[in-house]
Design an enzyme around this catalytic site. Structure first.
Site, short mmCIF file in Angstrom:
data_model
loop_
_atom_site.label_atom_id
_atom_site.label_comp_id
_atom_site.label_asym_id
_atom_site.label_seq_id
_atom_site.Cartn_x
_atom_site.Cartn_y
_atom_site.Cartn_z
N TYR A 1 0.83 -1.20 0.00
CA TYR A 1 0.00 0.00 0.00
C TYR A 1 0.87 1.25 0.00
CZ TYR A 1 -4.29 -2.53 1.23
OH TYR A 1 -5.38 -3.35 1.24
N TYR B 1 -1.02 -10.13 0.40
CA TYR B 1 0.10 -9.75 1.26
C TYR B 1 -0.06 -10.36 2.65
CZ TYR B 1 -3.32 -6.23 2.77
OH TYR B 1 -4.46 -5.61 3.21
N ARG C 1 -3.69 -11.88 3.38
CA ARG C 1 -4.93 -11.36 2.82
C ARG C 1 -5.05 -11.81 1.37
NH1 ARG C 1 -8.14 -7.67 4.14
NH2 ARG C 1 -9.50 -9.39 3.69
N HIS D 1 -7.56 -8.09 -2.74
CA HIS D 1 -8.85 -7.44 -2.49
C HIS D 1 -8.75 -5.95 -2.77
CE1 HIS D 1 -6.61 -6.85 1.25
NE2 HIS D 1 -7.32 -5.74 1.41
N HIS E 1 -10.69 -2.48 -1.43
CA HIS E 1 -11.63 -1.90 -0.47
C HIS E 1 -12.62 -1.03 -1.23
CE1 HIS E 1 -9.30 -2.97 3.19
NE2 HIS E 1 -8.28 -2.90 2.36
#
Lengths: 248, 210
Positions: A117, A156, A166, A169, A171
């Site tokens: 991120y 990740y 995770r 995905h 959000h």
């Protein structure tokens, strides 16, 4: 000024959504209320209204993550594109009765193709992509359709169990017609083997609820020699018609 | 025997998309500046009222505290409030003096405090004609919160209106009602109201379902 208080929404099914306390997802343990929520028997304008973002000024690439964050071309000599699988993510915002929700704000954010991120706090080994920010927004159109262009995010690792990952995905945040319909969720990708292993997905008790968060490959909307498409419809609480006044 | 179609026709109604936590990086999507991302043309943020807005300019501040008593430093909050006349301004327009909607966040900085710059809301009326005390509806999103928590911020210097507010009185426990009352401090040139949100345990904030 519409009063907004002559409408009602279908009650939110708290057993369908994940519970506040879901110990498999460890952070919920200290962040979940112990006390019962106080039910509002007579929701008012304070609950039934909500912001209309039709006049929010947006940039031309706010919904195009391939173009909305680029390394300064003056420095690199070329305007680059992010690394990763190019995808279109699209869908329709409808309410529980299938009625389209037009002109509503849909926002999204995600990791880059390596699972990193662009956030001060993310220190994962995978590198930042100089041409990828990871944030998008748009208004649904008159028929409730929304659309983003981006790259498929990578999975990740995260500190929950010793080796928790995770699934890939995105959000997704949607306002809907009222703050009562406000919803933040995550879109997973059809067929990802990490979905059933994820402690956050596992906060949901009903496998069907997981299906509502799964984006599906749509070859018809993909573009040859360009990008794949994933469809993800968003269903927000249904607005009930109030035909009869209460007595008294 | 029951008529076969007397059950609610669940299959004719779609299920709501399920909620998931906004996660630790919610700021990338909804609070770009906090994440260190450049601003877009217009951002939705924590200034609900400009100096031209009618009413008394105030600041709302507070922290979010978890069940261990530790600060939650990665929350996103959304506010929804009436203007000084008790009316909601639903059309969000940054060129207007007042907007009913705003966002703020808590971070590692600033002692984990969130802040809104707004005006004191007027009293909104319920459909049954009863006045509600001035309040701000707040939604809390964060890592470890699977679906947003809704609460209301009331003002300690509105004791009379608070005592008559049908929503505040719907909270059975008078002790718990107090968790919804922001305390007044003297701020920089304008009143500041402090409202800590306790997610769990002693002094747990009242959360609403609506």
């Amino acid at each position: 000024m519409p009063r907004n208080d002559n409408k009602r929404f279908v009650e939110r099914d708290r057993n369908w959504h994940p519970p506040a306390y879901a110990p498999g997802y460890k952070t919920t343990v200290a962040r979940s209320p112990n006390q019962a929520y106080v039910s509002m028997q007579a929701p008012s304008v304070s609950e039934l209204g909500g912001p209309d973002f039709s006049r929010l000024r947006m940039g031309p690439h706010d919904n195009d993550l391939l173009l909305n964050y680029r390394e300064d071309p003056a420095r690199t000599g070329q305007a680059g594109l992010p690394i990763g699988e190019r995808i279109i993510m699209f869908g329709r915002v409808v309410d529980q009765f299938g009625k389209p929700v037009p002109n509503t704000l849909v926002e999204m954010w995600q990791a880059n193709a390596g699972g990193r991120y662009r956030h001060k706090k993310d220190g994962y080994l995978a590198p930042l992509d100089p041409n990828f920010g990871g944030v998008g927004r748009c208004l649904s159109d008159d028929e409730g359709w929304y659309r983003f262009r981006t790259v498929k995010p990578g999975p990740y690792p995260w500190p929950n169990n010793i080796n928790s990952w995770r699934p890939a995905h995105i959000h997704v945040s949607v306002m809907g017609p009222s703050i009562s319909t406000r919803l933040i969720t995550q879109m997973y990708f059809e067929g990802d083997p990490l979905i059933p292993l994820c402690p956050i997905v596992d906060t949901l008790r009903d496998p069907e609820a997981v299906e509502t968060m799964t984006g599906r490959l749509d070859m018809a909307r993909s573009r040859s020699m360009d990008c794949l498409a994933y469809r993800f419809d968003l269903v927000v609480r249904g607005e009930l018609q109030t035909y009869f006044e209460n007595q008294g | 025997m029951q008529q076969p179609n007397s059950q609610p026709c669940a299959e004719t109604m779609l299920r709501e998309t399920a909620s998931q936590t906004a996660g630790p990086y919610v700021h990338i999507g909804l609070a770009l500046d906090i994440a260190g991302l450049p601003p877009r043309e217009e951002e939705i943020w924590n200034r609900l009222a400009s100096p031209e807005a009618d009413g008394e300019a105030i600041e709302l501040v507070g922290r979010v505290i978890d069940g261990n008593g530790d600060l939650v430093r990665d929350a996103l909050l959304e506010a929804w409030q009436a203007d000084a006349h008790g009316d909601y301004q639903c059309e969000f327009d940054l060129r207007a003096p007042f907007n009913s909607f705003g966002r703020t966040a808590t971070t590692a900085e600033n002692d984990g405090e969130w802040c809104f710059h707004t005006v004191k809301p007027g009293q909104a009326t319920r459909r049954d004609g009863r006045l509600m005390a001035p309040h701000v509806t707040l939604a809390v999103f964060a890592r470890g919160i699977n679906i947003q928590l809704h609460t209301r911020l009331y003002f300690e210097d509105e004791a009379e209106a608070n005592a008559a507010c049908p929503v505040l009185n719907a909270v059975e426990s008078p002790t718990r009602r107090q968790t919804l009352i922001a305390t007044r401090e003297e701020g920089e040139g304008k009143p500041r109201y402090r409202f800590d949100i306790r997610l769990q345990g002693e002094g747990e904030t009242v959360f609403f379902d609506f």
